[in-house]
Design a protein around this motif. Sequence first.
Motif, PDB file in Angstrom:
ATOM      1  N   ILE A   1      18.713  98.819  68.156  1.00 49.65           N
ATOM      2  CA  ILE A   1      19.079  99.199  69.485  1.00 49.65           C
ATOM      3  C   ILE A   1      20.547  99.190  68.995  1.00 49.65           C
ATOM      4  CG2 ILE A   1      19.385  97.788  71.341  1.00 49.65           C
ATOM      5  CD1 ILE A   1      16.642  97.190  72.221  1.00 49.65           C
ATOM      6  N   GLU A   2      20.165  98.071  67.974  1.00 52.03           N
ATOM      7  CA  GLU A   2      21.940  97.480  67.213  1.00 52.03           C
ATOM      8  C   GLU A   2      22.926  98.714  66.563  1.00 52.03           C
ATOM      9  OE1 GLU A   2      21.408  92.937  66.495  1.00 52.03           O
ATOM     10  OE2 GLU A   2      21.368  94.423  64.729  1.00 52.03           O
ATOM     11  N   GLN A   3      21.937  99.826  65.869  1.00 48.47           N
ATOM     12  CA  GLN A   3      22.490 100.617  65.513  1.00 48.47           C
ATOM     13  C   GLN A   3      23.073 101.421  66.503  1.00 48.47           C
ATOM     14  OE1 GLN A   3      23.306 101.392  62.070  1.00 48.47           O
ATOM     15  NE2 GLN A   3      22.349  99.207  61.934  1.00 48.47           N
ATOM     16  N   ASP A   4      21.609 102.101  67.789  1.00 47.34           N
ATOM     17  CA  ASP A   4      22.852 102.566  68.838  1.00 47.34           C
ATOM     18  C   ASP A   4      24.589 102.602  69.748  1.00 47.34           C
ATOM     19  OD1 ASP A   4      20.331 104.145  67.443  1.00 47.34           O
ATOM     20  OD2 ASP A   4      19.111 103.622  69.857  1.00 47.34           O
ATOM     21  N   LEU A   5      23.946 100.817  69.387  1.00 43.95           N
ATOM     22  CA  LEU A   5      25.399 100.755  70.204  1.00 43.95           C
ATOM     23  C   LEU A   5      26.164 100.808  69.147  1.00 43.95           C
ATOM     24  CD1 LEU A   5      23.297  97.426  71.641  1.00 43.95           C
ATOM     25  CD2 LEU A   5      24.019  99.079  73.263  1.00 43.95           C
ATOM     26  N   ALA A   6      26.756 100.660  68.033  1.00 41.77           N
ATOM     27  CA  ALA A   6      27.207 100.690  67.556  1.00 41.77           C
ATOM     28  C   ALA A   6      28.173 101.385  66.812  1.00 41.77           C
ATOM     29  CB  ALA A   6      26.727  99.947  65.896  1.00 41.77           C
ATOM     30  N   LEU A   7      27.355 102.693  66.832  1.00 37.70           N
ATOM     31  CA  LEU A   7      27.179 103.970  66.693  1.00 37.70           C
ATOM     32  C   LEU A   7      27.368 104.717  67.885  1.00 37.70           C
ATOM     33  CD1 LEU A   7      25.579 104.830  63.350  1.00 37.70           C
ATOM     34  CD2 LEU A   7      28.049 104.787  63.508  1.00 37.70           C
ATOM     35  N   GLY A   8      26.999 105.004  69.019  1.00 39.93           N
ATOM     36  CA  GLY A   8      26.912 105.160  70.232  1.00 39.93           C
ATOM     37  C   GLY A   8      25.943 106.849  70.117  1.00 39.93           C
ATOM     38  N   THR A   9      24.789 106.865  68.910  1.00 42.56           N
ATOM     39  CA  THR A   9      24.035 108.092  68.149  1.00 42.56           C
ATOM     40  C   THR A   9      23.001 106.893  68.321  1.00 42.56           C
ATOM     41  OG1 THR A   9      24.916 107.864  66.445  1.00 42.56           O
ATOM     42  CG2 THR A   9      26.387 109.065  67.869  1.00 42.56           C
ATOM     43  N   ASP A  10      21.604 107.729  68.866  1.00 45.99           N
ATOM     44  CA  ASP A  10      20.521 107.373  68.031  1.00 45.99           C
ATOM     45  C   ASP A  10      20.078 108.243  67.075  1.00 45.99           C
ATOM     46  OD1 ASP A  10      20.393 109.947  68.241  1.00 45.99           O
ATOM     47  OD2 ASP A  10      18.876 109.917  70.333  1.00 45.99           O
ATOM     48  N   ALA A  11      18.523 107.669  66.737  1.00 46.96           N
ATOM     49  CA  ALA A  11      18.878 108.120  65.465  1.00 46.96           C
ATOM     50  C   ALA A  11      19.027 109.389  64.749  1.00 46.96           C
ATOM     51  CB  ALA A  11      16.770 107.015  64.683  1.00 46.96           C
ATOM     52  N   GLU A  12      18.853 110.363  65.544  1.00 50.44           N
ATOM     53  CA  GLU A  12      18.835 111.868  65.246  1.00 50.44           C
ATOM     54  C   GLU A  12      20.468 112.540  64.929  1.00 50.44           C
ATOM     55  OE1 GLU A  12      15.996 111.016  67.356  1.00 50.44           O
ATOM     56  OE2 GLU A  12      14.580 110.798  65.152  1.00 50.44           O
TER      57      GLU A  12
ATOM     58  N   GLN B   1      21.728 112.525  67.831  1.00 54.38           N
ATOM     59  CA  GLN B   1      22.020 112.560  69.084  1.00 54.38           C
ATOM     60  C   GLN B   1      23.186 111.534  69.914  1.00 54.38           C
ATOM     61  OE1 GLN B   1      21.885 115.584  70.806  1.00 54.38           O
ATOM     62  NE2 GLN B   1      21.250 116.302  68.632  1.00 54.38           N
ATOM     63  N   LYS B   2      24.158 112.038  70.981  1.00 48.91           N
ATOM     64  CA  LYS B   2      24.737 110.746  71.715  1.00 48.91           C
ATOM     65  C   LYS B   2      24.496 110.221  72.679  1.00 48.91           C
ATOM     66  CE  LYS B   2      29.562 110.433  73.915  1.00 48.91           C
ATOM     67  NZ  LYS B   2      31.114 110.644  74.583  1.00 48.91           N
ATOM     68  N   VAL B   3      24.377 108.970  72.145  1.00 49.71           N
ATOM     69  CA  VAL B   3      24.120 108.462  73.598  1.00 49.71           C
ATOM     70  C   VAL B   3      24.849 108.289  74.971  1.00 49.71           C
ATOM     71  CG1 VAL B   3      23.166 105.481  74.365  1.00 49.71           C
ATOM     72  CG2 VAL B   3      22.914 106.669  72.341  1.00 49.71           C
ATOM     73  N   LYS B   4      24.054 108.722  75.767  1.00 46.99           N
ATOM     74  CA  LYS B   4      24.790 108.774  77.183  1.00 46.99           C
ATOM     75  C   LYS B   4      25.196 107.702  77.841  1.00 46.99           C
ATOM     76  CE  LYS B   4      23.339 113.868  77.654  1.00 46.99           C
ATOM     77  NZ  LYS B   4      22.744 114.631  78.905  1.00 46.99           N
ATOM     78  N   ASP B   5      24.363 106.766  78.360  1.00 48.14           N
ATOM     79  CA  ASP B   5      24.942 105.789  78.803  1.00 48.14           C
ATOM     80  C   ASP B   5      24.099 104.541  78.000  1.00 48.14           C
ATOM     81  OD1 ASP B   5      25.425 103.693  80.449  1.00 48.14           O
ATOM     82  OD2 ASP B   5      23.663 104.158  81.863  1.00 48.14           O
ATOM     83  N   LEU B   6      25.356 103.437  77.909  1.00 52.01           N
ATOM     84  CA  LEU B   6      24.506 102.998  76.574  1.00 52.01           C
ATOM     85  C   LEU B   6      23.915 101.145  77.560  1.00 52.01           C
ATOM     86  CD1 LEU B   6      27.777 103.024  74.063  1.00 52.01           C
ATOM     87  CD2 LEU B   6      25.105 103.228  73.227  1.00 52.01           C
ATOM     88  N   ILE B   7      24.446 101.281  78.365  1.00 55.67           N
ATOM     89  CA  ILE B   7      23.955 100.180  79.063  1.00 55.67           C
ATOM     90  C   ILE B   7      22.367 100.095  79.272  1.00 55.67           C
ATOM     91  CG2 ILE B   7      23.958 101.069  81.875  1.00 55.67           C
ATOM     92  CD1 ILE B   7      24.545  97.082  80.232  1.00 55.67           C
ATOM     93  N   LYS B   8      22.324 100.944  79.396  1.00 54.35           N
ATOM     94  CA  LYS B   8      20.547 101.655  79.029  1.00 54.35           C
ATOM     95  C   LYS B   8      19.843 100.615  77.700  1.00 54.35           C
ATOM     96  CE  LYS B   8      19.922 105.534  82.761  1.00 54.35           C
ATOM     97  NZ  LYS B   8      19.793 106.578  82.608  1.00 54.35           N
ATOM     98  N   VAL B   9      21.035 101.361  77.146  1.00 53.20           N
ATOM     99  CA  VAL B   9      20.214 101.225  75.238  1.00 53.20           C
ATOM    100  C   VAL B   9      20.337  98.968  75.320  1.00 53.20           C
ATOM    101  CG1 VAL B   9      20.679 101.134  73.017  1.00 53.20           C
ATOM    102  CG2 VAL B   9      21.061 102.987  74.368  1.00 53.20           C
ATOM    103  N   LEU B  10      20.754  98.695  75.753  1.00 52.70           N
ATOM    104  CA  LEU B  10      21.534  97.160  75.563  1.00 52.70           C
ATOM    105  C   LEU B  10      19.895  96.346  77.095  1.00 52.70           C
ATOM    106  CD1 LEU B  10      23.223  94.568  75.384  1.00 52.70           C
ATOM    107  CD2 LEU B  10      24.436  94.924  76.942  1.00 52.70           C
ATOM    108  N   LEU B  11      19.941  97.027  78.281  1.00 51.19           N
ATOM    109  CA  LEU B  11      19.285  96.347  78.895  1.00 51.19           C
ATOM    110  C   LEU B  11      17.965  95.537  79.211  1.00 51.19           C
ATOM    111  CD1 LEU B  11      20.386  95.442  82.234  1.00 51.19           C
ATOM    112  CD2 LEU B  11      19.192  97.416  82.757  1.00 51.19           C
TER     113      LEU B  11
END
Length: 486
Positions: free
Chosen positions: A369-380, A382-392
């Motif tokens: 989750i931290e990596q997705d938040l830090a970069l704004g992209t997932d492991a593949e 791809q850009k994460v469209k809504d970071l709040i859904k990652v954080l929640l």
Amino acid sequence: MAAAGRGLKSLVWQKLKSLVFDDCRKEEEWKVILLDDYTTKLLSLCCRMTDLLAEGITVVENVYKNREPVPHMKAIYFITPTKKSIDGLIDDFITKSSRRYKAAYVYFTDVCPDNLFNKIKSSCAKSIRKCKEINISFFPYESQVFTLNVPDAFYRCYSPTLEKTKEKDTVMQVMAEQIVTLCATLDENPGVRYKSGPSDKASKLAHLVEENLENYYKTDERSQIKGKTHSQLIIIDRSFDPVSTVLHELTFQAMAYDLLPIEKDTYKYKTEGPAGKEREAILEEDDELWVKIRHKHIADVIEEIPKLLKEVASKKKATEGKLSISALTQLMKKMPHYRKEISRQVVHLNIAEDCMSKFKPNVERLCKIEQDLALGTDAEGQKVKDLIKVLLPVLISKNYESYDKIRAILLYIFSTNVCCTAAEIPKKRSFFRRNFSAFQVDTYYQGCYGGCYRKQTRFKRLALLFQMPSYLEWFRNSKCTPETQR
């Protein structure tokens, strides 16, 4: 044995030998050395008692404490130029009849203020054989790492409550002088560069360092003006890369210090078996294995340590098949020659296992989750469209401590400049919200509710400790690179 033959620790020890011990050396004459708290820590980082014995030091004392007089022995005072330390020196020679030592050789870590120097002159000048400033005002923490040991510097530089006081200017000047002693130890007069930005702190410190370098190399020990060398000193402040400070790092040393209760570089563990004893291991530069693996990724470490253990074991063919800590304990008894080597490897194996026991239940998922938040992209990628859904999921989970939730919120803020109020953070931890502006991070508060996101993300489970077919999965948790390495 003193610090290894290369690196900052070795350079500091060689400079101390040259400027202090060789300076007052006399064959077959033992001396006492007096230290204050700062120089005690400095010496402990770059030498051992056996090294001091080799230099003719028979007793090490604290200048602040009451001591038995030894009037037939001369004393080396290696102290900081502070009122408390200098008062300790003066008290030892306040009268001729009550002086504790035959004579004093005084060496200051840094420039002695005129008022304190004049105090020494008027009090005990006749008892002092030598008085010098050696310019070592930093701690060589590792072969390539140093610290200025100014624990309140961050607060004094960034606190809005001190903005209108002279605290920031004072601590900046102190740090600049300390950095110059580092450059002097390295025999460098570097070009000074800094990262410009909203904050003026890096610029201010850089100019102070440059000014102090010019002054130092006009008045160094050889009274020679030293031109600029090819080296570059780069000064950045914490706002340059706040992200790397809150990520869970998966390199071995960083992970161990983050997840395990290691204090003063001491790791405590229990031996296996019903009568397991508590042991301590110091993580230091003299441990070659520690130096070799401490900056490697935990995935590499977990593969490497068992291989090293098998290599040692195979030399005597003392064991076959799968190794365990209990089997290694028996191996140590049968192989005294390899006892120390195996013992260190077992320590690091224990550290790796303890790290994994903390990592697998919660930190593994949190890292992703931290990596997705830090970069704004997932492991593949791809850009994460809504970071709040990652954080929640982190905020509403009962499995994470407040400290981990704060770290996740900080990552979200650094990525979006939005502060979320959904986490159940105790009031005593609410101070972190007030401190965001010190990083030039403008935030506003956005409420979030647990009902807006219910989807549970599936995560692939890692293989067992020493069997990792999904090896690449480890490195997906480390895809964010610190700004200073880019």
